[in-house]
Design a protein around this motif. Structure first.
Motif, PDB file in Angstrom:
ATOM      1  N   LEU A 121      17.333   8.493  -3.771  1.00 61.33           N
ATOM      2  CA  LEU A 121      17.779   7.361  -2.963  1.00 61.33           C
ATOM      3  C   LEU A 121      17.787   7.738  -1.483  1.00 61.33           C
ATOM      4  N   ALA A 122      18.064   9.004  -1.186  1.00 61.45           N
ATOM      5  CA  ALA A 122      18.044   9.464   0.200  1.00 61.45           C
ATOM      6  C   ALA A 122      16.641   9.298   0.788  1.00 61.45           C
ATOM      7  N   PHE A 123      15.613   9.549  -0.038  1.00 60.82           N
ATOM      8  CA  PHE A 123      14.229   9.370   0.389  1.00 60.82           C
ATOM      9  C   PHE A 123      13.952   7.899   0.672  1.00 60.82           C
ATOM     10  N   PHE A 124      14.440   7.019  -0.202  1.00 57.01           N
ATOM     11  CA  PHE A 124      14.272   5.577   0.025  1.00 57.01           C
ATOM     12  C   PHE A 124      14.942   5.167   1.331  1.00 57.01           C
ATOM     13  N   ASP A 125      16.107   5.750   1.620  1.00 58.19           N
ATOM     14  CA  ASP A 125      16.824   5.413   2.851  1.00 58.19           C
ATOM     15  C   ASP A 125      16.030   5.808   4.096  1.00 58.19           C
ATOM     16  N   VAL A 126      15.306   6.934   4.016  1.00 56.03           N
ATOM     17  CA  VAL A 126      14.448   7.344   5.142  1.00 56.03           C
ATOM     18  C   VAL A 126      13.354   6.300   5.354  1.00 56.03           C
ATOM     19  N   ILE A 127      12.753   5.844   4.266  1.00 54.67           N
ATOM     20  CA  ILE A 127      11.700   4.834   4.355  1.00 54.67           C
ATOM     21  C   ILE A 127      12.258   3.519   4.891  1.00 54.67           C
ATOM     22  N   TYR A 165       0.391   3.353  -3.284  1.00 50.88           N
ATOM     23  CA  TYR A 165      -0.498   4.488  -3.026  1.00 50.88           C
ATOM     24  C   TYR A 165       0.284   5.708  -2.536  1.00 50.88           C
ATOM     25  N   THR A 166       0.905   5.582  -1.382  1.00 47.51           N
ATOM     26  CA  THR A 166       1.598   6.727  -0.791  1.00 47.51           C
ATOM     27  C   THR A 166       2.664   7.294  -1.720  1.00 47.51           C
ATOM     28  N   LEU A 167       3.386   6.427  -2.416  1.00 47.02           N
ATOM     29  CA  LEU A 167       4.474   6.880  -3.278  1.00 47.02           C
ATOM     30  C   LEU A 167       4.019   7.149  -4.706  1.00 47.02           C
ATOM     31  N   ASN A 168       2.720   7.078  -4.956  1.00 50.95           N
ATOM     32  CA  ASN A 168       2.196   7.379  -6.288  1.00 50.95           C
ATOM     33  C   ASN A 168       1.985   8.891  -6.399  1.00 50.95           C
ATOM     34  N   PRO A 169       2.705   9.564  -7.316  1.00 49.69           N
ATOM     35  CA  PRO A 169       2.589  11.022  -7.418  1.00 49.69           C
ATOM     36  C   PRO A 169       1.183  11.495  -7.776  1.00 49.69           C
ATOM     37  N   GLY A 191       0.819  -1.211   0.000  1.00 49.43           N
ATOM     38  CA  GLY A 191       0.000   0.000   0.000  1.00 49.43           C
ATOM     39  C   GLY A 191       0.846   1.252   0.000  1.00 49.43           C
ATOM     40  N   ARG A 192       1.899   1.247   0.793  1.00 49.44           N
ATOM     41  CA  ARG A 192       2.790   2.411   0.836  1.00 49.44           C
ATOM     42  C   ARG A 192       3.430   2.643  -0.520  1.00 49.44           C
TER      43      ARG A 192
END
Length: 200
Positions: free
Chosen positions: A172-178, A155-159, A151-152
């Protein structure tokens, strides 16, 4: 698959990523490879068939396979996925999915179903592995957590939904936060200790 046809499929995929599906005509493809449209239609029935075969090829591309060929523990496998995500981000163009949704809705639905299945199965197997290794919490429900991750991602990552911007999603920095958020939610103390060693 015939070598010439495979070469065309690979290169057309790169053309789609660079220019978008709508902007690449069959004439463009014929010109790019120095063949007549008649020759091109020996390989593909029409543009929809070409798009379908290109998408099918890249969905099965071994470079996009997240299974770790040198498996360690479950956390090692997560870092292998991170490596694959970095590769995908270099070549991925989110507009492609939007074009598929508008122009080839059946193909778009197939891509979404494939993504759902792969994300769910990979996450479910990773969770079971980590629990068995004592790296993930034993009280986790792998089915629920895997569906939450699907779902994340879808949905959540769908612009389309405007929760995050394209530039964030493709970082990639955003992926690392997730990843950090996910690992701290599922790991035992032993797992957190190992995870921190991997990221340092």
């Amino acid at each position: 698959m015939e070598e010439k046809k495979l070469h065309i499929i690979k290169q057309v995929g790169l053309m789609y990523l660079k220019h978008g599906i709508r902007n690449v005509t069959m004439d463009d493809v014929a010109t790019e490879f120095g063949v007549s449209k008649k020759t091109l239609y020996q390989y593909f029935n029409d543009k929809q068939d070409l798009v379908s075969q290109v998408i099918a090829y890249f969905m099965e591309d071994p470079e996009l396979n997240v299974h770790n060929p040198n498996p360690g523990n479950a956390i090692d496998d997560m870092f292998h996925i991170r490596h694959k995500v970095a590769y995908i981000m270099k070549m991925y163009n989110n507009n492609i999915e939007m074009e598929l949704k508008r122009t080839y809705p059946i193909l778009y639905q197939k891509v979404r179903e494939t993504k759902f299945k792969r994300i769910y199965e990979n996450t479910f197997e990773n969770l079971k592995k980590g629990i068995n290794e004592g790296l993930y919490r034993s009280d986790l429900e792998p089915t629920v957590v895997a569906k939450l991750l699907v779902g994340r991602t879808l949905y959540t990552l769908n612009p389309d939904y405007g929760i995050f911007e394209d530039y964030e999603i493709n970082s990639l920095a955003f992926f690392d936060v997730i990843l950090d958020y996910h690992m701290h939610a599922i790991c035992t103390a032993q797992g957190i200790e190992y995870y921190k060693k991997r990221i340092n």
